[in-house]
Design an enzyme around this catalytic site. Sequence first.
Site: not given
Length: 720
Positions: A137, A22
Amino acid sequence: MTTSTENHLWSTEDILGQGATASVFKARTKKTSEVVAVKVFNMASYSRPYEVQMREFELLRRLNHVNIVKLLSIEEIQANPKQKVLVMEYCSGGSLLNQLEEPENAFGLPESEILIVLQCVAQGMNHLRKNGVIHRDIKPGNILRQVGEDGGSVYKLTDFGAARELEDDEKFVSIYGTEEYLHPDMYEHAVLRKPQQKAYGVTVDLWSIGVTFYHITTGSLPFIPYGGPRRNKQIMYKITTEKPNGAIAGVQKVDNGPIEWSFGLPHSCQVSEGLKMHLVPVLANILEANQEKCWEFDQFFAATMDILQRVKVHVFSLQQATAHTIYIHFYNTVSVFFEEVQAQTGIGAEMQQYLFQGHLLILEPSMKVINLPPTSAERPMFLLSRRAEKIAALPPREPETPALPSRFDIVADHAFTKNLVGVIHQFLWTTRLLHKHIDLILQGFYGYIEIVRTECNTTTHNIALVNMKLLSCLNTEETLDALTQVPVDVPISSGNMQKLRLIHEKLPVYGNSLREIQNKLQNLHLEIAKHSKTQSQDRCIQKMEVLLEKISAVHRQYRKDKHIGKLNYNDEQIHKFEKINLSVYIKKVKALFRDECLQRYQEVLAAVVTWSSVLSDIQSKLEHFSSFFLQLIGDLQMCEGEQTKVLDRALVIALQRPAGAGANDGMKNQDNMILRMKRLRDEMEKVARELQNNNQIIESLRAFNSTLVLEPNLPQQQGS
């Protein structure tokens, strides 16, 4: 190119970030023009399993916290309804990674900002754990900064594309994350491509948090093999898995060379020793490759809250010329504060004295820390030791400048100037720090001199009081001796005349010594005033700021040259000329630092040694004077008591003695003597009352008129 959903539109040039699945753009709401962020998923994202695609949507719907980027809506691109868009709140300050790429943060963020990041990340992660979510993450690029109207920062976790639900006792086997921040067990499988052997728990997020916090604190990654993490992956894995207990960083500086381990944060970072004492153990316990030994989140949250709940007290040790930040709980007593100061300075609690805003600060050990005055780095409490102390200020380490590329290379030259701008910022930061320390030294010694001057004035005042009592005793003794000339057979003498005359001879000697002390204090004051004038005229910081701007301008030009690629002849010549200028600028910065800033600092440190010695010697003499005057007061009071007894006894005898017949002259003499003795006793009582009312002589010998005393239950003042 402009793209839109039903309610929002954006330009594809306004990109905020980009990932594998994205891109994030700055967008506006069509009706209100409100600025938002939109996460637009690319076609690669749809190759993932449907449940993985929907996971981020579902998680963001559940999460609601000030330290997590808020999901506003889920929409579709009008030109392609199958393409999903997440509409989220816009964070104007960019990411932590953006901040770290700013040259002024090349060696880490300021301490105050690090504490804000610590608080925000800990609170955001706590919300995730309460909702059974693991991020997977965590990195500076996924922590965004929202700038408030007051300029303050609020940090928010973002990018939950890799997140999933996972309880503390559960494991997962899928691999997500960014390799520099990846837990070694995950790194082994994802980066080195070794067969899957382990499952992973929620503590892998703690490893990523540890790497992130080391990065924002120092400006660099903690584990760096020769050539960089992405060029030497086997050594990267070796460093993270073979790290000794307690080590928080490992760097290989030579190809195939040894790993240099660090168990603390570097001197170059902008973090005080006080914060390092609490932050380093946290990093050591979450940067633990063995998942069984690594802290759990509960331990991490408890440790971070312990840091964040502490009060910061700024202390400047004057004789040592060192600044300290004491992190201590507000409910602790001052006795604990004394211990913390001793741990950082080596000055025992019994030796500690404090000045604040030019006054002695009397701290009772039973007081609460919350009642200490509000301090800052510019307005600290000054620590004075009751004994001689050596200078403890370490000579500042000169920032290491990168080697100037000898060959013409657009890419290498750009990389060099980018690194150089950060180093020059470090020169400037160090220069400002030394300048501030000089200011504090001068300010502290001004206050120190005034305290000693007040003590000296008090001693001078006490000499006058002693002299007043001495003259009274001498006058009484002389009067008693005169009365003995009256033939009334009354023994009127205390026998103290020789002792009183000896005291009378000694007093002027002490008076002269005090005048010498006052002259020394005046000379010290004038010397410090000269240093203050020189300090006010110093332009070293401004000169370095000008050079920094010139070097930054070259860097901006080199960035354009890199973007252009191949330069024409004239532009290439300009590029080379600028490199020559860079060499000159670097030499000027170093000369400013070494020959002006550092030289000036060392001159003041040398003066500190002299000033401390002189003031310590003066205080020792004044203490000796005080002891002597206490003894004198005792002797004079004893003498006065003896005189009073003699006078009272003589009065009683004189009053009781019957007058013989025909002794009119004798009776007149006796009446006259009695009258004189009564007057003498009245005068003695009057002098005694005057002395008693004059500041309580004995107590005033040790009192400082400028003392600032804190009462135990003062309300906490804001601004600390």
